[in-house]
Scaffold this motif. Structure first.
Motif, mmCIF file in Angstrom:
data_model
loop_
_atom_site.group_PDB
_atom_site.id
_atom_site.type_symbol
_atom_site.label_atom_id
_atom_site.label_comp_id
_atom_site.label_asym_id
_atom_site.label_seq_id
_atom_site.Cartn_x
_atom_site.Cartn_y
_atom_site.Cartn_z
ATOM 1 N N TYR A 32 20.073 -23.423 -29.205
ATOM 2 C CA TYR A 32 19.429 -22.116 -29.362
ATOM 3 C C TYR A 32 17.959 -22.288 -29.023
ATOM 4 C CZ TYR A 32 18.224 -17.628 -31.618
ATOM 5 O OH TYR A 32 17.787 -16.341 -31.891
ATOM 6 N N GLY A 57 17.447 -17.276 -27.280
ATOM 7 C CA GLY A 57 17.075 -16.438 -28.412
ATOM 8 C C GLY A 57 15.816 -16.935 -29.094
ATOM 9 N N ASP A 61 14.202 -13.690 -34.338
ATOM 10 C CA ASP A 61 15.249 -12.679 -34.180
ATOM 11 C C ASP A 61 16.357 -12.993 -35.186
ATOM 12 O OD1 ASP A 61 17.319 -10.998 -33.431
ATOM 13 O OD2 ASP A 61 17.008 -11.288 -31.274
ATOM 14 N N THR A 63 18.810 -11.329 -36.619
ATOM 15 C CA THR A 63 20.185 -10.894 -36.353
ATOM 16 C C THR A 63 20.886 -11.830 -35.383
ATOM 17 O OG1 THR A 63 19.593 -8.574 -36.733
ATOM 18 C CG2 THR A 63 21.623 -9.009 -35.526
ATOM 19 N N LYS A 64 20.218 -12.160 -34.286
ATOM 20 C CA LYS A 64 20.830 -13.021 -33.279
ATOM 21 C C LYS A 64 21.030 -14.434 -33.809
ATOM 22 C CE LYS A 64 20.692 -13.995 -28.360
ATOM 23 N NZ LYS A 64 20.058 -13.644 -27.073
ATOM 24 N N ASN A 67 23.909 -14.718 -36.287
ATOM 25 C CA ASN A 67 25.213 -14.699 -35.617
ATOM 26 C C ASN A 67 25.597 -16.076 -35.085
ATOM 27 O OD1 ASN A 67 25.572 -11.954 -36.063
ATOM 28 N ND2 ASN A 67 24.684 -11.346 -34.098
ATOM 29 N N GLU A 68 24.592 -16.850 -34.671
ATOM 30 C CA GLU A 68 24.867 -18.172 -34.097
ATOM 31 C C GLU A 68 25.089 -19.239 -35.169
ATOM 32 O OE1 GLU A 68 25.573 -18.288 -31.082
ATOM 33 O OE2 GLU A 68 24.824 -16.285 -30.596
#
Length: 222
Positions: A32, A57, A61, A63-64, A67-68
């Protein structure tokens, strides 16, 4: 079943070498990175590799990044503006990334099933030592730069989370790395001297009396 590792900031100088080592040792790796230095070319080094993926990303961030974190077993945090010169030149960006962004990562990690988190800090946290002093984990920290100040603040922040997390954090205070990497850096002391010797046939030494710890990039893996 293979363990899943999330390398945050894993497309950089150290991250490329670490990712390759993890793959060779049977892990699945997810990198990431925001590719702030336009270093997307490093993906080509893994074109023939399985069990690795790249996510573009930002660490702010939420939210992103959250998710990861799904199905991730281990997290290694390498992200940041690295070194005194760049953090001095861009203090606001340094605060946003090296302080606020790293804190944001830790705020997201709890209750995600992550087993272990490694935060890469720096031996710059110790400041200047006399020639007869040896620093260990208990030596007082005396950061002299914004880069080191933010690292110390993050270390203290991690320690303040004791008994509040379901993962195990580890802090590593690295010496200055040197050696070859697919995402090469020539601004590091030993690498810079080697570059000068090969291309300029002259090595320029500033000061010359200071003592600085260095470590080969492959030795970081041991």
């Amino acid at each position: 079943m293979k363990k899943n590792i999330l390398l945050i900031g894993g497309a950089g100088y150290i991250g490329n070498v670490v990712a390759e080592d993890f793959l060779q040792n049977g892990y699945k790796v997810k990198i990431y990175d925001n590719f702030i230095y336009n270093n997307t070319f490093v993906k080509k080094n893994f074109d023939e590799k399985q069990d690795i993926s790249f996510i573009s990303g930002d660490i702010n961030d939420s939210t992103k990044l959250e998710n990861e974190l799904v199905n991730i077993d281990y997290v290694v945090i390498l992200a940041g503006l690295v070194g005194d010169p760049i953090t001095k030149k861009y203090p606001n960006e340094s605060t946003a990334i090296n302080l606020d962004g790293i804190k944001n990562i830790f705020h997201l990690l709890n209750n995600k099933g992550v087993e272990k988190v490694i935060f890469v800090s720096t031996c710059s946290n110790y400041g200047l030592l006399s020639s007869d002093e040896v620093a260990d984990e208990n030596y007082p920290l005396k950061p002299l730069s914004l880069y080191a100040e933010h690292k110390v603040q993050i270390e203290n922040f991690i320690m303040s989370l004791k008994h509040q997390t379901d993962y195990s954090p580890t802090i590593l205070r690295f010496a200055t790395a040197f050696g070859l990497s697919p995402r090469m850096r020539f601004d590091l002391s030993v690498n810079m001297l080697c570059y000068q010797a090969i291309y300029n046939k002259i090595i320029t030494v500033h000061g010359g009396k200071q003592i600085r710890p260095n470590i080969h990039i492959l030795d970081l893996l041991n």
